[in-house]
Design a protein around this motif. Structure first.
Motif, PDB file in Angstrom:
ATOM      1  N   ALA A  70      -8.244   3.656   7.652  1.00  0.00           N
ATOM      2  CA  ALA A  70      -8.480   3.663   6.202  1.00  0.00           C
ATOM      3  C   ALA A  70      -7.194   3.443   5.415  1.00  0.00           C
ATOM      4  CB  ALA A  70      -9.134   4.990   5.793  1.00  0.00           C
ATOM      5  N   ALA A  71      -6.125   4.115   5.817  1.00  0.00           N
ATOM      6  CA  ALA A  71      -4.861   3.970   5.090  1.00  0.00           C
ATOM      7  C   ALA A  71      -4.278   2.570   5.253  1.00  0.00           C
ATOM      8  CB  ALA A  71      -3.859   5.015   5.574  1.00  0.00           C
ATOM      9  N   LEU A  86      -8.844  -3.408   0.774  1.00  0.00           N
ATOM     10  CA  LEU A  86     -10.130  -2.945   0.243  1.00  0.00           C
ATOM     11  C   LEU A  86     -10.081  -2.759  -1.266  1.00  0.00           C
ATOM     12  CD1 LEU A  86     -11.129  -0.355   2.985  1.00  0.00           C
ATOM     13  CD2 LEU A  86     -12.221  -2.547   2.509  1.00  0.00           C
ATOM     14  N   SER A  87      -8.978  -2.219  -1.771  1.00  0.00           N
ATOM     15  CA  SER A  87      -8.888  -2.000  -3.217  1.00  0.00           C
ATOM     16  C   SER A  87      -8.810  -3.331  -3.954  1.00  0.00           C
ATOM     17  CB  SER A  87      -7.704  -1.104  -3.562  1.00  0.00           C
ATOM     18  OG  SER A  87      -6.495  -1.725  -3.173  1.00  0.00           O
ATOM     19  N   SER A 145      -5.999  -0.135   5.732  1.00  0.00           N
ATOM     20  CA  SER A 145      -6.892  -1.099   5.085  1.00  0.00           C
ATOM     21  C   SER A 145      -6.977  -0.925   3.576  1.00  0.00           C
ATOM     22  CB  SER A 145      -8.304  -0.961   5.676  1.00  0.00           C
ATOM     23  OG  SER A 145      -8.277  -1.147   7.057  1.00  0.00           O
ATOM     24  N   TRP A 146      -6.440   0.145   3.053  1.00  0.00           N
ATOM     25  CA  TRP A 146      -6.614   0.476   1.634  1.00  0.00           C
ATOM     26  C   TRP A 146      -6.193  -0.631   0.667  1.00  0.00           C
ATOM     27  CZ3 TRP A 146      -9.655   3.845  -0.413  1.00  0.00           C
ATOM     28  CH2 TRP A 146      -9.558   4.095  -1.777  1.00  0.00           C
ATOM     29  N   PRO A 147      -5.022  -1.251   0.830  1.00  0.00           N
ATOM     30  CA  PRO A 147      -4.648  -2.297  -0.135  1.00  0.00           C
ATOM     31  C   PRO A 147      -5.632  -3.464  -0.156  1.00  0.00           C
ATOM     32  CG  PRO A 147      -2.724  -1.628   1.113  1.00  0.00           C
ATOM     33  CD  PRO A 147      -3.916  -0.988   1.760  1.00  0.00           C
ATOM     34  N   GLY A 205       0.794  -1.223   0.000  1.00  0.00           N
ATOM     35  CA  GLY A 205       0.000   0.000   0.000  1.00  0.00           C
ATOM     36  C   GLY A 205       0.824   1.270   0.000  1.00  0.00           C
TER      37      GLY A 205
END
Length: 114
Positions: A99-100, A106-107, A102-104, A7
């Motif tokens: 959020a940061a 989630l994307s 979890s971003w990879p 990420g």
């Protein structure tokens, strides 16, 4: 050796640095200097350092810490009326960390399939 985190490192590191700065402003003047550093300021700074080095484990533990910091901010906002502004900032920064971190995942989960 831990896996490299795929990420974006800078948003997570920036949120962790801002959280450490908020905790420094809030708790370092209280008279319990060692406890404030060990409990509040140190963990986000350590995680920030490891995230910038690309540690996937540090990104995971940042997300877990974000949940704890969110809970702490909500508790302070409800119980300490004089600290509501700083607690609100803590809540927003904790959500940014979550959020940061979890971003990879989630994307990947919501990516379009080809």
């Amino acid at each position: 050796m831990s896996a490299r985190w795929p990420g974006p490192r800078l948003p997570l590191a920036a949120a962790l640095a801002a959280l450490a700065a908020l905790f420094a402003v809030r708790y370092l003047g209280g008279g319990h200097l060692a406890a404030a550093i060990l409990v509040f300021v140190g963990p986000p700074l350590l995680l920030m350092t490891l995230v910038l080095r690309g540690s996937a484990r540090a990104a995971f533990w940042s997300g877990v810490g974000g949940l704890l910091w969110f809970s702490h901010g909500v508790m302070d906002a409800w119980s300490l009326p004089q600290a509501r502004l700083l607690a609100g900032i803590e809540i927003a920064l904790a959500l940014a960390v979550i959020a940061a971190a979890s971003w990879p995942g989630l994307s990947t989960r919501f990516a379009r399939r080809r």
